[in-house]
Design an enzyme around this catalytic site. Structure first.
Site, mmCIF file in Angstrom:
data_model
loop_
_atom_site.group_PDB
_atom_site.id
_atom_site.type_symbol
_atom_site.label_atom_id
_atom_site.label_comp_id
_atom_site.label_asym_id
_atom_site.label_seq_id
_atom_site.Cartn_x
_atom_site.Cartn_y
_atom_site.Cartn_z
ATOM 1 N N THR A 1 22.062 -39.674 7.909
ATOM 2 C CA THR A 1 22.677 -40.990 7.705
ATOM 3 C C THR A 1 23.072 -41.202 6.248
ATOM 4 N N GLY B 1 13.386 -40.659 6.070
ATOM 5 C CA GLY B 1 11.981 -40.979 5.823
ATOM 6 C C GLY B 1 11.329 -39.941 4.929
ATOM 7 N N GLU C 1 17.513 -43.014 15.285
ATOM 8 C CA GLU C 1 17.786 -41.947 16.277
ATOM 9 C C GLU C 1 18.854 -42.377 17.264
HETATM 10 C C1 LIG Z 1 27.366 -39.471 20.081
HETATM 11 C C2 LIG Z 1 27.938 -40.177 18.893
HETATM 12 C C3 LIG Z 1 27.658 -41.659 18.954
HETATM 13 C C4 LIG Z 1 29.437 -39.993 18.838
HETATM 14 O O1 LIG Z 1 29.660 -38.665 18.502
HETATM 15 P P1 LIG Z 1 31.148 -38.081 18.645
HETATM 16 O O2 LIG Z 1 31.181 -36.743 18.019
HETATM 17 O O3 LIG Z 1 32.118 -39.103 18.156
HETATM 18 O O4 LIG Z 1 31.225 -37.830 20.193
HETATM 19 P P2 LIG Z 1 31.944 -38.658 21.330
HETATM 20 O O5 LIG Z 1 33.418 -38.596 21.081
HETATM 21 O O6 LIG Z 1 31.306 -39.986 21.539
HETATM 22 O O7 LIG Z 1 31.553 -37.722 22.555
HETATM 23 C C5 LIG Z 1 32.088 -36.414 22.590
HETATM 24 C C6 LIG Z 1 31.363 -35.626 23.649
HETATM 25 O O8 LIG Z 1 30.118 -35.188 23.097
HETATM 26 C C7 LIG Z 1 29.067 -35.514 23.969
HETATM 27 N N1 LIG Z 1 27.866 -35.702 23.166
HETATM 28 C C8 LIG Z 1 27.699 -36.602 22.183
HETATM 29 N N2 LIG Z 1 26.481 -36.475 21.650
HETATM 30 C C9 LIG Z 1 25.876 -35.461 22.325
HETATM 31 C C10 LIG Z 1 24.584 -34.861 22.247
HETATM 32 N N3 LIG Z 1 23.662 -35.295 21.366
HETATM 33 N N4 LIG Z 1 24.308 -33.844 23.075
HETATM 34 C C11 LIG Z 1 25.230 -33.422 23.981
HETATM 35 N N5 LIG Z 1 26.471 -33.957 24.129
HETATM 36 C C12 LIG Z 1 26.767 -34.969 23.285
HETATM 37 C C13 LIG Z 1 29.514 -36.778 24.634
HETATM 38 O O9 LIG Z 1 28.813 -36.997 25.840
HETATM 39 C C14 LIG Z 1 30.978 -36.457 24.871
HETATM 40 O O10 LIG Z 1 31.076 -35.626 25.974
HETATM 41 P P3 LIG Z 1 32.358 -35.781 26.919
HETATM 42 O O11 LIG Z 1 33.555 -35.598 26.019
HETATM 43 O O12 LIG Z 1 32.280 -37.169 27.482
HETATM 44 O O13 LIG Z 1 32.172 -34.715 27.943
HETATM 45 C C15 LIG Z 1 27.303 -39.538 17.614
HETATM 46 O O14 LIG Z 1 28.021 -40.004 16.479
HETATM 47 C C16 LIG Z 1 25.843 -39.892 17.483
HETATM 48 O O15 LIG Z 1 25.005 -39.264 18.100
HETATM 49 N N6 LIG Z 1 25.544 -40.968 16.665
HETATM 50 C C17 LIG Z 1 24.172 -41.421 16.510
HETATM 51 C C18 LIG Z 1 23.585 -40.878 15.221
HETATM 52 C C19 LIG Z 1 22.080 -40.784 15.288
HETATM 53 O O16 LIG Z 1 21.477 -40.728 16.342
HETATM 54 N N7 LIG Z 1 21.477 -40.753 14.089
HETATM 55 C C20 LIG Z 1 20.071 -40.513 13.945
HETATM 56 C C21 LIG Z 1 19.807 -40.070 12.510
HETATM 57 S S1 LIG Z 1 18.213 -39.397 12.327
HETATM 58 C C22 LIG Z 1 17.180 -40.743 12.437
HETATM 59 O O17 LIG Z 1 17.564 -41.877 12.670
HETATM 60 C C23 LIG Z 1 15.788 -40.387 12.267
HETATM 61 C C24 LIG Z 1 14.847 -41.314 12.452
HETATM 62 C C25 LIG Z 1 13.427 -40.898 12.309
HETATM 63 C C26 LIG Z 1 12.531 -42.079 12.457
HETATM 64 C C27 LIG Z 1 11.126 -41.573 12.494
HETATM 65 C C28 LIG Z 1 10.178 -42.647 12.912
HETATM 66 C C29 LIG Z 1 8.749 -42.205 12.784
HETATM 67 C C30 LIG Z 1 7.943 -42.510 14.017
HETATM 68 C C31 LIG Z 1 6.469 -42.439 13.691
HETATM 69 C C32 LIG Z 1 5.936 -43.819 13.322
HETATM 70 C C33 LIG Z 1 4.510 -43.768 12.790
HETATM 71 C C34 LIG Z 1 3.959 -45.181 12.747
HETATM 72 C C35 LIG Z 1 2.741 -45.322 11.879
HETATM 73 C C36 LIG Z 1 2.965 -46.485 10.949
HETATM 74 C C37 LIG Z 1 1.682 -47.095 10.457
HETATM 75 O O18 LIG Z 1 0.728 -47.282 11.271
HETATM 76 O O19 LIG Z 1 1.660 -47.375 9.250
HETATM 77 C C1 LIG Z 2 13.145 -47.161 10.046
HETATM 78 C C2 LIG Z 2 14.358 -46.255 10.012
HETATM 79 C C3 LIG Z 2 14.190 -44.903 9.786
HETATM 80 C C4 LIG Z 2 15.298 -44.069 9.719
HETATM 81 N N1 LIG Z 2 15.104 -42.740 9.446
HETATM 82 C C5 LIG Z 2 16.203 -41.939 9.332
HETATM 83 C C6 LIG Z 2 16.036 -40.556 8.997
HETATM 84 O O1 LIG Z 2 14.912 -40.071 8.820
HETATM 85 N N2 LIG Z 2 17.160 -39.785 8.864
HETATM 86 C C7 LIG Z 2 18.416 -40.299 9.060
HETATM 87 O O2 LIG Z 2 19.400 -39.546 8.929
HETATM 88 N N3 LIG Z 2 18.605 -41.607 9.389
HETATM 89 C C8 LIG Z 2 17.527 -42.432 9.521
HETATM 90 N N4 LIG Z 2 17.715 -43.745 9.846
HETATM 91 C C9 LIG Z 2 19.072 -44.285 9.950
HETATM 92 C C10 LIG Z 2 19.469 -44.536 11.396
HETATM 93 O O3 LIG Z 2 19.651 -43.332 12.083
HETATM 94 C C11 LIG Z 2 20.755 -45.381 11.401
HETATM 95 O O4 LIG Z 2 20.451 -46.639 10.843
HETATM 96 C C12 LIG Z 2 21.272 -45.540 12.833
HETATM 97 O O5 LIG Z 2 21.820 -44.319 13.259
HETATM 98 C C13 LIG Z 2 22.329 -46.646 12.942
HETATM 99 O O6 LIG Z 2 23.430 -46.387 12.095
HETATM 100 P P1 LIG Z 2 23.873 -47.509 11.038
HETATM 101 O O7 LIG Z 2 22.680 -47.981 10.334
HETATM 102 O O8 LIG Z 2 25.022 -46.964 10.267
HETATM 103 O O9 LIG Z 2 24.389 -48.724 11.935
HETATM 104 P P2 LIG Z 2 25.897 -48.918 12.467
HETATM 105 O O10 LIG Z 2 26.333 -47.760 13.252
HETATM 106 O O11 LIG Z 2 26.734 -49.381 11.336
HETATM 107 O O12 LIG Z 2 25.620 -50.110 13.525
HETATM 108 C C14 LIG Z 2 25.810 -51.453 13.156
HETATM 109 C C15 LIG Z 2 26.307 -52.193 14.399
HETATM 110 O O13 LIG Z 2 27.579 -51.627 14.776
HETATM 111 C C16 LIG Z 2 27.577 -51.350 16.166
HETATM 112 N N5 LIG Z 2 28.421 -50.180 16.467
HETATM 113 C C17 LIG Z 2 28.570 -49.069 15.714
HETATM 114 N N6 LIG Z 2 29.374 -48.189 16.339
HETATM 115 C C18 LIG Z 2 29.736 -48.764 17.519
HETATM 116 C C19 LIG Z 2 30.561 -48.356 18.628
HETATM 117 N N7 LIG Z 2 31.170 -47.171 18.648
HETATM 118 N N8 LIG Z 2 30.671 -49.214 19.683
HETATM 119 C C20 LIG Z 2 30.028 -50.402 19.675
HETATM 120 N N9 LIG Z 2 29.258 -50.852 18.660
HETATM 121 C C21 LIG Z 2 29.119 -50.039 17.595
HETATM 122 C C22 LIG Z 2 26.116 -51.039 16.490
HETATM 123 O O14 LIG Z 2 25.870 -51.252 17.884
HETATM 124 C C23 LIG Z 2 25.379 -52.042 15.612
HETATM 125 O O15 LIG Z 2 25.258 -53.268 16.300
HETATM 126 C C24 LIG Z 2 16.599 -44.604 9.909
HETATM 127 C C25 LIG Z 2 16.774 -45.972 10.155
HETATM 128 C C26 LIG Z 2 15.652 -46.800 10.213
HETATM 129 C C27 LIG Z 2 15.847 -48.281 10.471
#
Ligand SMILES: CC(C)(COP(=O)(O)OP(=O)(O)OC[C@H]1O[C@@H](n2cnc3c(N)ncnc32)[C@H](O)[C@@H]1OP(=O)(O)O)[C@@H](O)C(=O)NCCC(=O)NCCSC(=O)/C=C/CCCCCCCCCCCCC(=O)O
Ligand SMILES: Cc1cc2nc3c(=O)[nH]c(=O)nc-3n(C[C@H](O)[C@H](O)[C@H](O)COP(=O)(O)OP(=O)(O)OC[C@H]3O[C@@H](n4cnc5c(N)ncnc54)[C@H](O)[C@@H]3O)c2cc1C
Length: 536
Positions: A22, A61, A304
């Site tokens: 991200t 993170g 995620e």
């Molecule tokens: C999918 C998207 C949204 C769009 O991608 P894009 O390339 O544009 O694709 P599309 O045009 O939409 O689709 C094209 C085709 O691809 C297929 N597709 C898409 N994705 C996939 C996939 N993953 N696998 C297979 N196929 C896929 C899709 O179906 C289409 O197919 P078709 O053409 O229809 O046939 C993409 O942009 C996307 O995925 N965006 C989301 C980004 C995302 O997920 N980001 C995450 C970043 S990482 C993150 O957030 C990490 C977080 C970690 C948090 C950890 C928390 C810790 C937990 C422990 C807590 C401990 C608590 C203790 C605390 C205490 O007690 O103190």
């Molecule tokens: C606690 C925490 C831990 C995280 N840890 C990690 C990490 O370890 N590694 C990492 O890489 N990232 C991490 N992230 C980031 C996280 O993956 C992103 O915040 C998440 O993917 C959402 O993307 P964004 O923040 O850009 O929101 P945006 O995508 O900008 O979303 C904002 C709004 O726009 C809307 N929107 C966006 N696209 C569309 C669409 N195509 N259609 C309709 N609505 C749409 C969404 O629904 C939402 O309401 C973490 C986030 C948090 C809060």
């Protein structure tokens, strides 16, 4: 070879990593990420660069002060061509001094709603050079001369996210077990009000409204644990097929992982909040752990894959399935019910009747979405605009599909396991399945009235069934949360401790506050007294 190089060092904690995907400007739209990795064949290196402020990685993170390596997702450029986003493993800090390496800008993003235990960070590169083998080459490769060898399936790059989404469903089961344990144990200890003047104040757990708030959290924990196990088994099977080059089942896994991650995190966050509110003022104390737990679960609705975006991914799959099925082509097992063209059957207030009802709702909503999109396109609207104008309905269809999957899986898995359980335990688990199923039928009764033959008298009967179930489950409630077997150290809660000494624990925690170190706080002399004397 790369795994041999990196995995052992990560396992023995020489490498502490994070996942840096991200950016400030993009979290959802991965194809819009701005960090670049440009291959230099003269030195066989990639040059990592953050061309803009919005290209800075933001959120990973542990990135701020813990990680010394990270997986960086960047746009891969070679021989003047942009090949899209690819993962790179990158050292960002010196392994001895922990100082950021030259060309690396890294730091803390600041306070957050919760997760105060994680140092989420930012990361920028200033033409930072890494060796060619930093590119994780399991799927795609860049040869020494810069030739790009593309992956057999570009979406394999997104595989990490599918894995984490699968795990999150089980995480939500755990967090709900924590919330339910704290709130139900507290509700057994707390006595409040006098509905009967000549009787003592009752346990708040005996108020049916309190049971309505809490028992669904208890049942959902079991529903998500069972569904999470099924989803994990599915993930393992798909991954095994992928290893042998067969990607046929990946689209179904992606679709079901998206909607289950979205629905279970949304439910967990709202039900943990309900647990917090059911404990009154003491639920608002940090020492109850419920506010922290809410912060953790609500974060999962965003990370995620933001929930709406993921539900729309599943909707994309459901619409494609409808179009495929309408041409007589076979559908994946989880979507096959969409092609059930049999007449809507007479409604039955049974588990099977309700599960069938949710499948009818999902299929009906998908059909309505396809009709609306087709109608708009025929009127000259672009497909993308027609999709956007239908997106509220598409999200609802995706949710209905997800609920149908959870209901069916929960019922099937408990029925299968029940044969090996004692009759009393089997009976209690069946009561939880029944409660969960009837709860959601009542929550979505409007949809059932639209797409099934449920009648008013059926709804009245379901409401009575639900209230009878609350009464049946009440005697086993504390035993059911004790069965989660969560140690006090893990619960970390003044309200949920096993010994029930709530008031003593609340006071013990209060007295630890530094504000109680002296009877008159210095703020009196610095601010209050001068103010009271008109000197401020
Ligand atoms: C999918 C998207 C949204 C769009 O991608 P894009 O390339 O544009 O694709 P599309 O045009 O939409 O689709 C094209 C085709 O691809 C297929 N597709 C898409 N994705 C996939 C996939 N993953 N696998 C297979 N196929 C896929 C899709 O179906 C289409 O197919 P078709 O053409 O229809 O046939 C993409 O942009 C996307 O995925 N965006 C989301 C980004 C995302 O997920 N980001 C995450 C970043 S990482 C993150 O957030 C990490 C977080 C970690 C948090 C950890 C928390 C810790 C937990 C422990 C807590 C401990 C608590 C203790 C605390 C205490 O007690 O103190
Ligand atoms: C606690 C925490 C831990 C995280 N840890 C990690 C990490 O370890 N590694 C990492 O890489 N990232 C991490 N992230 C980031 C996280 O993956 C992103 O915040 C998440 O993917 C959402 O993307 P964004 O923040 O850009 O929101 P945006 O995508 O900008 O979303 C904002 C709004 O726009 C809307 N929107 C966006 N696209 C569309 C669409 N195509 N259609 C309709 N609505 C749409 C969404 O629904 C939402 O309401 C973490 C986030 C948090 C809060």
């Amino acid at each position: 070879e790369q795994q041999e190089k990196w995995v052992p060092r990560a396992v023995n904690m020489e490498i502490i990593g994070t996942y840096a995907q991200t950016e400030l400007g993009h979290g959802t739209f991965l194809r819009g990420l701005e960090t670049t990795a440009t291959y230099d064949p003269n030195t066989e290196e990639f040059v990592l660069n953050s061309p803009t402020l919005t290209a800075y990685k933001w959120w990973p993170g542990g990135l701020a002060h813990t990680a010394n390596h990270c997986v960086v997702v960047a746009q891969l450029h070679s021989k003047g061509v942009n090949h899209g986003v690819h993962p790179f493993i990158v050292q960002i800090r010196d392994e001895d001094t922990h100082m950021p390496l030259p060309g690396v800008k890294v730091g803390e993003i600041g306070p957050k709603l919760s997760f105060s235990t994680a140092n989420n960070g930012f990361l920028g590169f200033d033409n930072f050079r890494v060796p060619r083998d930093s590119m994780l080459m399991k799927n795609a490769q860049v040869l020494k001369d810069g030739t790009y060898v593309k992956s057999r399936l570009s979406k394999l790059t997104y595989g990490t996210m599918v894995f984490i989404r699968v795990m999150i469903v089980t995480d939500m089961a755990y967090y709900l077990s924590v919330g339910a344990t704290i709130a139900i144990r507290y509700s057994a200890v707390r006595h409040q009000s006098k509905p009967k003047e000549n009787e003592p104040e009752p346990q708040i757990l005996d108020y049916v409204t309190q049971q309505h708030k809490l028992f669904i959290a208890l049942a959902s924990s079991h529903a998500f644990r069972v569904t999470g196990q099924w989803l994990w088994t599915t993930f393992v099977r798909v991954n095994k097929a992928l290893t042998s080059g067969n990607a046929d089942t990946l689209p179904e896994l992606h679709a079901v992982a998206c909607c289950l991650k979205a629905v279970t995190t949304r439910d967990a966050a709202s039900m943990v909040e309900a647990c917090r509110m059911s404990c009154g003022g003491h639920g608002y104390m940090t020492s109850s752990y419920l506010p922290i737990l809410y912060g953790i679960t609500t974060a999962a609705c965003t990370y995620e894959g933001e929930n709406t975006v993921l539900l729309l991914q599943t909707a994309r799959s459901l619409v494609k399935a409808w179009q495929k099925g309408s041409k007589g082509k076979p559908l994946s097992p989880t979507e096959a019910y969409l092609m059930d063209k049999s007449p809507v059957p007479k409604w039955e207030n049974t588990l099977d009747g309700i599960i069938a009802g949710f499948r009818r709702v999902s299929a009906g909503k998908v059909q309505d979405c396809v009709s609306k999109i087709d109608k708009l396109v025929k009127m000259g609207t672009s497909y993308e605009d027609a999709w956007n104008q239908t997106s509220v309905r598409l999200v609802a269809a995706s949710e209905a599909h997800s609920r149908a999957v959870i209901l069916a899986t929960f019922r099937a898995e408990v029925s299968r396991a029940a044969a090996a359980l004692s009759p009393p335990l089997a009976r209690v688990l069946h009561q939880l399945v029944h409660l969960y199923t009837v709860y959601w039928a009542l929550e979505r009764v409007g949809d059932l009235l639209l797409y099934t033959s449920i009648a008013e008298r059926d709804v009245q009967e379901l409401q009575q069934q639900y209230e009878d179930l609350l009464q049946k489950i009440r005697p086993n409630t504390v035993g059911l949360v004790d069965a989660f077997d969560l140690r006090d150290e893990i619960l970390n809660s003044t309200l949920g401790a096993y010994d029930g000494r709530v008031y003593e624990r609340l006071m013990e925690e209060a007295l630890k506050s530094p504000l109680n170190a002296e009877p008159v706080n210095q703020s009196f002399h610095k601010y209050l007294k001068p103010f009271m004397q008109g000197k401020l």
